[in-house]
Every structure is written in C-alpha cells, then in structure tokens.
Design a protein around this motif. Structure first.
Motif, mmCIF file in Angstrom:
data_model
loop_
_atom_site.group_PDB
_atom_site.id
_atom_site.type_symbol
_atom_site.label_atom_id
_atom_site.label_comp_id
_atom_site.label_asym_id
_atom_site.label_seq_id
_atom_site.Cartn_x
_atom_site.Cartn_y
_atom_site.Cartn_z
ATOM 1 N N ASN A 483 35.810 71.125 6.669
ATOM 2 C CA ASN A 483 35.033 70.541 5.578
ATOM 3 C C ASN A 483 33.566 70.379 5.967
ATOM 4 O O ASN A 483 33.202 70.328 7.142
ATOM 5 C CB ASN A 483 35.634 69.197 5.172
ATOM 6 N N GLU A 484 32.718 70.261 4.940
ATOM 7 C CA GLU A 484 31.267 70.225 5.138
ATOM 8 C C GLU A 484 30.832 69.133 6.107
ATOM 9 O O GLU A 484 29.946 69.342 6.933
ATOM 10 C CB GLU A 484 30.556 70.019 3.791
ATOM 11 N N ILE A 485 31.433 67.965 6.020
ATOM 12 C CA ILE A 485 30.977 66.822 6.812
ATOM 13 C C ILE A 485 31.146 67.072 8.307
ATOM 14 O O ILE A 485 30.395 66.554 9.130
ATOM 15 C CB ILE A 485 31.719 65.532 6.380
ATOM 16 N N ASP A 486 32.141 67.875 8.676
ATOM 17 C CA ASP A 486 32.369 68.200 10.081
ATOM 18 C C ASP A 486 31.629 69.456 10.513
ATOM 19 O O ASP A 486 31.317 69.623 11.699
ATOM 20 C CB ASP A 486 33.864 68.402 10.356
ATOM 21 N N ALA A 487 31.363 70.351 9.570
ATOM 22 C CA ALA A 487 30.744 71.635 9.904
ATOM 23 C C ALA A 487 29.214 71.582 9.891
ATOM 24 O O ALA A 487 28.558 72.395 10.547
ATOM 25 C CB ALA A 487 31.214 72.716 8.929
ATOM 26 N N ARG A 488 28.643 70.643 9.162
ATOM 27 C CA ARG A 488 27.182 70.576 8.993
ATOM 28 C C ARG A 488 26.517 70.082 10.278
ATOM 29 O O ARG A 488 26.900 69.046 10.830
ATOM 30 C CB ARG A 488 26.853 69.629 7.835
ATOM 31 N N VAL A 489 25.535 70.816 10.776
ATOM 32 C CA VAL A 489 24.840 70.464 12.018
ATOM 33 C C VAL A 489 23.356 70.799 11.889
ATOM 34 O O VAL A 489 22.968 71.630 11.063
ATOM 35 C CB VAL A 489 25.427 71.229 13.231
ATOM 36 N N PRO A 490 22.516 70.180 12.702
ATOM 37 C CA PRO A 490 21.104 70.574 12.724
ATOM 38 C C PRO A 490 20.918 71.881 13.480
ATOM 39 O O PRO A 490 21.659 72.174 14.420
ATOM 40 C CB PRO A 490 20.428 69.406 13.461
ATOM 41 N N ILE A 491 19.939 72.662 13.079
ATOM 42 C CA ILE A 491 19.521 73.860 13.807
ATOM 43 C C ILE A 491 17.999 73.831 13.862
ATOM 44 O O ILE A 491 17.331 73.903 12.829
ATOM 45 C CB ILE A 491 20.016 75.149 13.136
ATOM 46 N N ILE A 492 17.460 73.689 15.071
ATOM 47 C CA ILE A 492 16.020 73.518 15.245
ATOM 48 C C ILE A 492 15.537 74.417 16.384
ATOM 49 O O ILE A 492 16.166 74.484 17.442
ATOM 50 C CB ILE A 492 15.656 72.046 15.568
ATOM 51 N N PHE A 493 14.412 75.097 16.159
ATOM 52 C CA PHE A 493 13.711 75.842 17.200
ATOM 53 C C PHE A 493 12.320 75.235 17.364
ATOM 54 O O PHE A 493 11.656 74.909 16.377
ATOM 55 C CB PHE A 493 13.580 77.317 16.837
ATOM 56 N N TYR A 494 11.874 75.140 18.607
ATOM 57 C CA TYR A 494 10.582 74.506 18.889
ATOM 58 C C TYR A 494 9.866 75.308 19.970
ATOM 59 O O TYR A 494 10.463 75.703 20.967
ATOM 60 C CB TYR A 494 10.826 73.072 19.362
ATOM 61 N N GLY A 495 8.584 75.523 19.761
ATOM 62 C CA GLY A 495 7.778 76.242 20.740
ATOM 63 C C GLY A 495 6.819 77.181 20.047
ATOM 64 O O GLY A 495 6.917 77.434 18.836
ATOM 65 N N GLY A 496 5.901 77.742 20.817
ATOM 66 C CA GLY A 496 4.841 78.552 20.252
ATOM 67 C C GLY A 496 5.313 79.824 19.579
ATOM 68 O O GLY A 496 4.578 80.415 18.785
ATOM 69 N N MET A 497 6.537 80.262 19.871
ATOM 70 C CA MET A 497 7.047 81.489 19.263
ATOM 71 C C MET A 497 7.638 81.258 17.872
ATOM 72 O O MET A 497 8.029 82.212 17.198
ATOM 73 C CB MET A 497 8.130 82.111 20.162
ATOM 74 N N PHE A 498 7.688 79.995 17.452
ATOM 75 C CA PHE A 498 8.303 79.666 16.168
ATOM 76 C C PHE A 498 7.308 79.010 15.229
ATOM 77 O O PHE A 498 6.391 78.302 15.660
ATOM 78 C CB PHE A 498 9.506 78.749 16.378
ATOM 79 N N LYS A 499 7.519 79.232 13.933
ATOM 80 C CA LYS A 499 6.661 78.660 12.903
ATOM 81 C C LYS A 499 7.263 77.324 12.454
ATOM 82 O O LYS A 499 8.362 77.305 11.884
ATOM 83 C CB LYS A 499 6.547 79.606 11.707
ATOM 84 N N PRO A 500 6.578 76.212 12.683
ATOM 85 C CA PRO A 500 7.106 74.912 12.249
ATOM 86 C C PRO A 500 7.288 74.883 10.732
ATOM 87 O O PRO A 500 6.580 75.558 9.984
ATOM 88 C CB PRO A 500 6.024 73.926 12.690
ATOM 89 N N GLY A 501 8.253 74.121 10.293
ATOM 90 C CA GLY A 501 8.477 73.977 8.864
ATOM 91 C C GLY A 501 9.936 73.756 8.553
ATOM 92 O O GLY A 501 10.787 73.672 9.445
ATOM 93 N N ARG A 502 10.233 73.647 7.258
ATOM 94 C CA ARG A 502 11.600 73.458 6.785
ATOM 95 C C ARG A 502 12.081 74.768 6.160
ATOM 96 O O ARG A 502 11.387 75.375 5.342
ATOM 97 C CB ARG A 502 11.662 72.339 5.747
ATOM 98 N N TYR A 503 13.273 75.187 6.555
ATOM 99 C CA TYR A 503 13.861 76.423 6.066
ATOM 100 C C TYR A 503 15.200 76.081 5.418
ATOM 101 O O TYR A 503 16.114 75.595 6.090
ATOM 102 C CB TYR A 503 14.046 77.417 7.213
#
Length: 538
Positions: A483-503
């Motif tokens: 179910n969604e509540i167990d499967a939903r997780v954050p996915i975040i990349f950080y560093g100069g090779m990535f464009k900050p923002g919300r996707y």
C-alpha cells in the motif's frame, strides 16, 4: 550472457542522456570524488512537510537545496528493510536481486560475526551487481565503506562485493562477518574501545524543543505496548543494557554517523582522484516509529534530532572534503503505517489489524487430518507455519512435496485459502501471480508491486494485501504491505551535478542508481529496472 554489447549500449545511452536537450553536458565537469548514499530507515516523506519549519540541519539542507522527487516509491510489494536496501544501489527490484523479504535477507550461519555475538550475516542470497561494482570496474582504486545499525542495512546496498561493511552489535561494538575477513580493522577496534554506547547509560531522552512546539499528545497507551510511553525515556544504568537498548533511542544515529565519519578519515574516502562510495543506513527512525508510531511525539522529536545529527555530519564532512566533489543521495527503505484507531496525520478510518492466525491454524489442522505431513501449526518472528504451508508478510507458500504426499489439489487449496483471507476484516484482496500478470500494472499499483517481487507461484502461491492503512496483527506500528503508506519514500539528490527543485514525476528508488551512474560516467554491468531521472541532472 555476454555483457560487453550491453555495456557499450549503456555507455552510449548515458552519454546521450548527459547531453540531452536542455541539459548541459557533464563531460566537461569534474567527476565527483565521493558519493554519499544515505538511507533513513522508515523515513516517510511527509515528515519533511509536517516538521519543515523546525528543520535546521542536514535534512533541511538536502530538502531545500536538493533535487527532491515528491512522488517517490519503493515500488515493490513487501516493503521491508532487506528488499528496500537491496534496491537502493542496484537499480533492480526484488524479483531480480533475490531479496524479497527480511527473512530471505542476510542471515547466514556460515558467516559468523567478528568480536560479537549474534546471527551470522552475508549477501550470499543477493544476485547481480551494484553501483560500487560498476565504479570498481571502471577504476580499481575506488574505495567503499558501508555502515548501519542493521546488518541488512549495511550489507545489501553494496551487494556481494567484499568491501568494508560494518554494523552495530548488541554488545555495543561495530562488527562485520567472516564473509568480509577474519579480523576487524584497527580503526574499527579503536572506535569500539571508546565504548561510546556505555556513555549513554542512564541518559534521559527529553524533548529537544519546548513542549509547546509539539502538537502530538504524549498520552497514547497503544505506544510502546502501554509501557513507558511518555517523556522522558531513560536508558538503563547498566552499560551493557544501555548498549543493547540504544537502537530504540535517537543517539543510535549519532554514533552511526560518527563511525562513518571516522571511516571517511581513516580510509581516505573522497580524496580522489577516483570516485569513492560511502553508504550509510540510519535506523533509529524505524525503531522509534515501530515502538511509538508515526504520529507520536517521539517520532517528531526523532526527526528533529536526526536533522541536527545529519547537519553536524555534513558540516564535518565538508570541512575535510570539498563540497563540490561530493554527491549525496537520500531515500528510505520503506514507510510506516499508523496504529489503527489512533489519532493520525493520515485518513485511517476503518483501518484494521489483520489477524490471520485462526484461519491458518484451522487450515493447518484440516491439512493434517487429510494426511499432509508436518509438525503442526506454529508462529515465530512474524512467520506462520502449518502442515504443508508457510505464511509471511502476505505471501502464502506451499510445501508442495508435503501436499503431494496426501494428493492435495493445489488449485482447490488456493481457492480455500483465498476465500478465508477475503473474509478477514481488513483484507482488501488475495491474488495469484498468474492473475496479476493479466492486470494493467500502470493503474493497478498493487499488482505491479507484487510482480516486482515474485515471478511465479512456487514462492508465492497466493499474495494477500491488507486494505489501505490496515496492517498485519502486531503490538507495534508496522510496514511491509504494497500500500501507498508503506511504499512512499523520499528521493533526493544533492550536489553540483543536480538541479535543485521539486520534481513531481513518478520516481522509484530503483531509478537512483542509474541516475547516479550518469553523473559518475559509469555504465551498469547488467540490465536495470530503473531509469535515469535525467531532468534533475545539470
């Protein structure tokens, strides 16, 4: 299989992605010297939103300045630590890593622990390769370190590679197993001699902020099984007992991060010129979430403390390594379902604790009377066993040799089990794998997640899914369903090779390894289930 043609194709694909329209080419920039892959056990993405104004440390930095995928998932059925950890740096689902449940995770009696007592562990069940293997194939100088409170959290992100991998033992030491070597390195022994867990004996866990900053009640008897469920929470006076209980307290993350930082310094991770890997799995959020629930004052305070500890770790790391040389990825191995019937951030009305025991015991007795051999009905560590079957995490598996002895018709038996499960309050569906392969797996996420875990009915004769916000019967808050509540997780990349923002696009944890592969200019050694999240790459 000859991997050379596939590898060549992947190299061309990665190059094309790196120079896709609207994305500056990365081949003129320096390749990062250090990848820090952080998995926070049971970190729900809504924690960032709920506690955003109080976050000032590492979580805040990654969430506000990183590339954040707000629709991220562990897109497989049994959302537990072992399958989730195996997906992080492999880019593949459990059906391909071979790690579908915690029980089928890392336990290995042939790989005893070093300088600690407990179950032996190794990645012998893991299939395939991970990001670390791809980097080592590119440059043999690549160094790797993986640390966690849990053995599976340390072992599975790295896969089968015999790199430095360490986890916390009940005696307060960081250990590894004979799979990785015959002795602990000197730097690990030196860290253990400091006996940091003993220093927390009799320490009380009180609120980090004034009580008025917490909206959650501190008076929910369902928390902590009705025992010591209000602040402050105090570790035992005895040092050995304190070390054993430390995983249920926020300071476990502090010690894990301190150990990881010591490893960075000692092993020279990130000093270059090659790309090194530091994998960290932080488990206090999971232990505290299980015990007190995701709507508790305790989980609120834990997230704030994790934020501060992670901030101190990043500050220390960036004092010894150039931030421009470091790429950070953060996710979770799974989410967490609230206690049914307790005031919740989620719409949990009608949620149930599903108790399959009466049904399974009755079926076991019936099969025994029909001549199916076995030892009778039992329940141990979440696994139900009966004559001719076992049931774990929603998966019914038959001991087919035992059923053949009594000439039991398997199809008829499955229908009897299915009918019984569907009568249980809180069960939404019970499916056969062959039926799920006929579903539209784009719209039917339950079918898709089960198929990402199992490919035939030898291991999964019937798969049972609780209704949303319902969970299998325990005395703790749980996870593990598709179910969604167990499967939903954050996915975040950080560093100069990535464009900050919300996707807002749909993203999976298996997409993280191929995305990092583009940034690191390395080709996977096999076909992946994940895809490159190219819109976040500069």
């Amino acid at each position: 299989m000859n991997r050379k043609p596939y590898r060549a194709v992947m190299l061309l694909a990665l190059a094309a992605c790196a120079s896709a329209p609207g994305t500056p080419r990365t081949d003129t920039a320096a390749t990062p010297r250090l990848v820090v892959f952080i998995t926070v056990d049971a970190l729900r993405p809504d924690y960032f939103l709920r506690f955003d104004k109080q976050l000032t440390g590492g979580l805040a930095r990654l969430y506000r300045d990183g590339a954040v995928f707000t629709n991220g998932y562990q897109d497989h059925a049994i959302t537990e630590t072992a399958p989730g950890a195996a997906a992080t740096m492999s880019g593949r689902f459990p059906i391909h890593t071979g790690i579908s449940t915690n029980v089928a995770g890392v336990e290995d009696s042939n790989s005893p622990l070093l300088e600690a007592q407990g179950l032996g562990a190794s990645p012998f069940r893991f299939r395939g390769t991970t990001l670390t293997d791809w980097l080592i194939a590119k440059d043999s100088r690549t160094r790797v370190l993986s640390v966690s409170r849990k053995d599976r959290g340390a072992i599975l992100p790295i896969g089968r590679s015999k790199q430095p991998v360490f986890w916390y033992a009940a005696n307060g030491n960081f250990t590894t197993s004979a799979y990785y070597g015959s002795t602990l390195p000197d730097w690990v022994r030196e860290f253990n001699t400091r006996r940091l867990p003993a220093g927390y004996a009799e320490r009380d866990w009180s609120l980090l902020l004034p009580e008025s900053e917490y909206t959650e009640p501190d008076s929910v008897p369902m928390e902590s099984q009705g025992v010591r469920f209000t602040f402050p929470h105090i570790l035992p006076r005895n040092a050995d007992s304190a070390a054993w209980m430390l995983p249920d307290f926020p300071w476990m993350d502090e010690i894990t991060l301190g150990f990881a930082l010591q490893g960075v310094r000692t092993l020279g991770l990130g000093a270059g010129p090659q790309t090194d890997v530091l994998a960290i799995s932080l488990s206090a959020t999971d232990a505290i979430g299980h015990r007190y629930g995701p709507d508790s004052r305790e989980i609120h305070d834990q997230i704030l403390r994790l934020d501060r500890s992670l901030g101190q770790f990043l500050d220390s790391l960036f004092r010894i390594r150039n931030p421009g040389d470091v790429v950070i990825a953060l996710t979770a191995d799974h989410g967490m379902t609230p206690f049914p019937g307790v005031r919740s951030y989620d719409p949990t009305s009608g949620a149930q604790r599903v108790n399959p025991q009466p049904l399974l015991q009755e079926m076991s007795n019936t099969l025994a009377a029909a001549g199916v051999p076995g030892t009778g009905f039992s329940y141990t560590l979440g696994v139900y066993r009966g004559n001719g079957f076992r049931f774990d995490s929603g998966v019914l598996e038959f001991v087919r040799a035992a059923l053949r002895v009594a000439n039991v018709n398997v199809d008829s038996l499955i229908e009897k089990f299915r009918a019984g499960f569907l009568r249980l309050p809180g069960v939404a569906r019970a499916d056969r794998i062959r039926e799920l392969t006929q579903r539209d797996t784009i719209t039917d996420h339950i079918a898709r997640r089960w198929l990402h875990a199992f490919g035939d009915e030898e291991k999964a004769a019937l798969v049972v899914t609780p209704s949303p916000y319902s969970s299998w019967l325990t005395t703790y808050a749980m996870h593990g369903t598709p179910n969604e509540i167990d499967a939903r997780v954050p996915i975040i990349f950080y560093g100069g090779m990535f464009k900050p923002g919300r996707y807002a696009q749909f993203a999976r944890v298996v997409d993280m390894a191929p995305t990092l592969a583009v940034v690191l200019r390395v080709a996977p050694a096999e076909r992946l289930d994940g895809r490159v999240l190219s819109n976040a790459i500069r």
